[in-house]
Enzyme design. Structure first.
Site, PDB file in Angstrom:
ATOM      1  N   THR A 186     -16.187 -25.390   8.466  1.00  0.00           N
ATOM      2  CA  THR A 186     -16.154 -24.586   7.242  1.00  0.00           C
ATOM      3  C   THR A 186     -17.549 -24.481   6.671  1.00  0.00           C
ATOM      4  O   THR A 186     -18.308 -25.437   6.774  1.00  0.00           O
ATOM      5  CB  THR A 186     -15.260 -25.319   6.216  1.00  0.00           C
ATOM      6  OG1 THR A 186     -13.929 -25.290   6.706  1.00  0.00           O
ATOM      7  CG2 THR A 186     -15.327 -24.698   4.842  1.00  0.00           C
ATOM      8  N   ARG A 214      -0.321 -22.118   7.424  1.00  0.00           N
ATOM      9  CA  ARG A 214      -0.980 -23.390   7.077  1.00  0.00           C
ATOM     10  C   ARG A 214      -2.200 -23.127   6.177  1.00  0.00           C
ATOM     11  O   ARG A 214      -2.991 -22.229   6.428  1.00  0.00           O
ATOM     12  CB  ARG A 214      -1.429 -24.108   8.362  1.00  0.00           C
ATOM     13  CG  ARG A 214      -2.151 -25.447   8.131  1.00  0.00           C
ATOM     14  CD  ARG A 214      -3.662 -25.302   8.161  1.00  0.00           C
ATOM     15  NE  ARG A 214      -4.346 -26.602   8.080  1.00  0.00           N
ATOM     16  CZ  ARG A 214      -5.659 -26.750   7.957  1.00  0.00           C
ATOM     17  NH1 ARG A 214      -6.436 -25.685   7.932  1.00  0.00           N
ATOM     18  NH2 ARG A 214      -6.204 -27.933   7.884  1.00  0.00           N
ATOM     19  N   VAL A 215      -2.309 -23.910   5.136  1.00  0.00           N
ATOM     20  CA  VAL A 215      -3.480 -23.832   4.262  1.00  0.00           C
ATOM     21  C   VAL A 215      -4.152 -25.198   4.278  1.00  0.00           C
ATOM     22  O   VAL A 215      -3.493 -26.223   4.135  1.00  0.00           O
ATOM     23  CB  VAL A 215      -3.062 -23.442   2.820  1.00  0.00           C
ATOM     24  CG1 VAL A 215      -4.236 -23.552   1.866  1.00  0.00           C
ATOM     25  CG2 VAL A 215      -2.499 -22.017   2.798  1.00  0.00           C
ATOM     26  N   GLY A 216      -5.458 -25.188   4.453  1.00  0.00           N
ATOM     27  CA  GLY A 216      -6.199 -26.451   4.477  1.00  0.00           C
ATOM     28  C   GLY A 216      -6.778 -26.800   3.112  1.00  0.00           C
ATOM     29  O   GLY A 216      -6.325 -26.297   2.075  1.00  0.00           O
ATOM     30  N   ASP A 217      -7.787 -27.619   3.133  1.00  0.00           N
ATOM     31  CA  ASP A 217      -8.405 -28.078   1.883  1.00  0.00           C
ATOM     32  C   ASP A 217      -9.349 -27.044   1.268  1.00  0.00           C
ATOM     33  O   ASP A 217      -9.588 -27.058   0.054  1.00  0.00           O
ATOM     34  CB  ASP A 217      -9.207 -29.360   2.137  1.00  0.00           C
ATOM     35  CG  ASP A 217     -10.320 -29.136   3.158  1.00  0.00           C
ATOM     36  OD1 ASP A 217     -10.055 -28.484   4.191  1.00  0.00           O
ATOM     37  OD2 ASP A 217     -11.453 -29.592   2.933  1.00  0.00           O
ATOM     38  N   HIS A 239     -11.104 -32.209   8.784  1.00  0.00           N
ATOM     39  CA  HIS A 239      -9.639 -32.228   8.809  1.00  0.00           C
ATOM     40  C   HIS A 239      -9.055 -32.099   7.395  1.00  0.00           C
ATOM     41  O   HIS A 239      -8.969 -33.060   6.640  1.00  0.00           O
ATOM     42  CB  HIS A 239      -9.229 -33.554   9.451  1.00  0.00           C
ATOM     43  CG  HIS A 239      -7.802 -33.644   9.790  1.00  0.00           C
ATOM     44  ND1 HIS A 239      -7.332 -34.556  10.694  1.00  0.00           N
ATOM     45  CD2 HIS A 239      -6.720 -32.948   9.358  1.00  0.00           C
ATOM     46  CE1 HIS A 239      -6.019 -34.419  10.785  1.00  0.00           C
ATOM     47  NE2 HIS A 239      -5.635 -33.459   9.992  1.00  0.00           N
ATOM     48  N   GLY A 240      -8.662 -30.850   7.069  1.00  0.00           N
ATOM     49  CA  GLY A 240      -8.294 -30.522   5.701  1.00  0.00           C
ATOM     50  C   GLY A 240      -7.167 -31.344   5.119  1.00  0.00           C
ATOM     51  O   GLY A 240      -7.178 -31.681   3.926  1.00  0.00           O
TER      52      GLY A 240
HETATM   53  N1  ASP Z   1     -11.473 -28.058   6.340  1.00  0.00           N
HETATM   54  C1  ASP Z   1     -11.089 -26.926   7.113  1.00  0.00           C
HETATM   55  C2  ASP Z   1      -9.607 -26.904   7.227  1.00  0.00           C
HETATM   56  O1  ASP Z   1      -8.988 -27.928   7.361  1.00  0.00           O
HETATM   57  C3  ASP Z   1     -11.671 -26.874   8.457  1.00  0.00           C
HETATM   58  C4  ASP Z   1     -13.058 -27.438   8.627  1.00  0.00           C
HETATM   59  O2  ASP Z   1     -13.819 -27.568   7.735  1.00  0.00           O
HETATM   60  O3  ASP Z   1     -13.452 -27.826   9.719  1.00  0.00           O
HETATM   61  O4  ASP Z   1      -9.058 -25.829   7.254  1.00  0.00           O
END
Ligand code: ASP
Length: 328
Positions: A186, A214-217, A239-240
């Site tokens: 990201t 799916r929604v991450g952080d 890893h969100g």
């Molecule tokens: N944090 C992002 C997510 O989980 C991916 C990343 O930064 O590598 O969607």
């Protein structure tokens, strides 16, 4: 008695001695407290270098941190060769490119979009959510409709390269979204402008081949990004799900509020996440987490779980890429 030459010599030495004397040094510092180092911009991964360069154009000419943030990360969103952000980002397991982004300004203004399709600059849509709606977050179809209303262009974000790769993945995958330290990155970018104001932004296509929806952080304020203009700012990558679990960026900012340096705060947050894995008996093997932080004084920090996380930092000393120290 000294003649004039000796007197001048002695006065010069005296002045030099005074400059070097800790007592006078302390007095000078007390009279004018250490000025903040600014402007400063810091961002995640190698592509942070070019994002910083773009942001620097705004910051070095006295522009606002918020504009620097938006323009900096847009450059990465626009680039089809960056496969984890914006146009050209890897799709979800059903072949849809869905984007997440958020932005936060010096007045605690927040805007966010999640699972947005067909718009290559989610960061600008997030800014429009912040500035033009009574809400802070729009998702999916609603976010798309809002973007179109605002004049953003609809386009196909799935490039040929990403499509071919995804089709390959479909052949061998078990249709499971697999967390892998290599399939997601990201761009998170934090800026301190010449007026001493902080802003931040975070934008991603998320984990490659994630489940649809799916929604991450990254679009979650507090998780992927947090800015408190009186303390500092932080953003996360990796890893969100783990970052959300610990409200990671908020945690980093709160640790800075308690007096930790940006570096110490990032390290503590990574340790907290690592501790979660240990206490739940989960393996951290395929997990990467990285934080970067910037405080009000212009001090920066970065830390990650595993080796391999890079970040870029631009100050008046230039734009440099570094490897963040790692925990394991
Ligand atoms: N944090 C992002 C997510 O989980 C991916 C990343 O930064 O590598 O969607």
């Amino acid at each position: 008695m000294h003649d004039r030459r000796t007197f001048l010599k002695l006065s010069t030495l005296g002045a030099l001695g005074g400059l070097l004397s800790p007592k006078l040094g302390a007095m000078t510092r007390a009279q004018s407290p250490n000025p903040a180092r600014r402007p400063v911009v810091i961002s995640t991964w190698d592509f942070g270098l070019k994002a910083n360069q773009e942001a620097w154009k705004v910051l070095s000419t006295g522009g606002k941190a918020l504009d620097a943030v938006e323009l900096g990360v847009r450059l990465v969103e626009d680039d089809p060769n960056e496969r984890s952000v914006g146009y050209g980002g890897r799709p979800d397991r059903d072949g849809f490119v869905t984007l997440d982004a958020c932005i936060m300004d010096e007045n605690a203004g927040i805007g966010s979009v999640a699972a947005l399709e067909h718009i290559k600059n989610p960061i600008s849509v997030a800014r429009a959510v912040m500035e033009k709606t009574p809400h802070v977050m729009l998702v999916g179809q609603g976010a798309l409709e809002f973007a179109l209303e605002q004049g953003f262009k609809k386009m196909n974000l799935l490039t040929e390269t990403s499509k071919i790769e995804w089709e390959q993945w479909l052949k061998t995958s078990t249709y499971q979204p697999k967390i892998n330290i290599e399939n997601h990155d990201t761009i998170g970018l934090l800026a301190l402008d010449q007026n001493g104001n902080l802003s931040g932004g975070c934008t991603t296509s998320g984990m490659a081949y994630k489940m649809h929806g799916r929604v991450g952080d990254s679009p979650i304020i507090g998780a992927g990004l947090f800015v408190d203009n009186s303390v500092g700012a932080a953003t996360a990558t990796g890893h969100g799900e783990e970052v959300i679990r610990t409200v990671g960026s908020f945690l980093v900012v709160e640790l800075m509020r308690q007096g930790l340096s940006p570096q110490q705060a990032c390290k503590k947050a990574v340790e907290r996440i690592h501790q979660n894995f240990l206490s739940q008996n989960r393996s951290v093997k395929d997990t990467q987490i990285g934080f970067i932080a910037l405080n009000k004084k212009g001090e920066t920090g970065a830390y990650c779980l595993q080796k391999g996380f890079t970040y870029a930092q631009h100050t008046t000393d230039g734009n440099h890429l570094s490897s963040a120290p790692n925990l394991i």
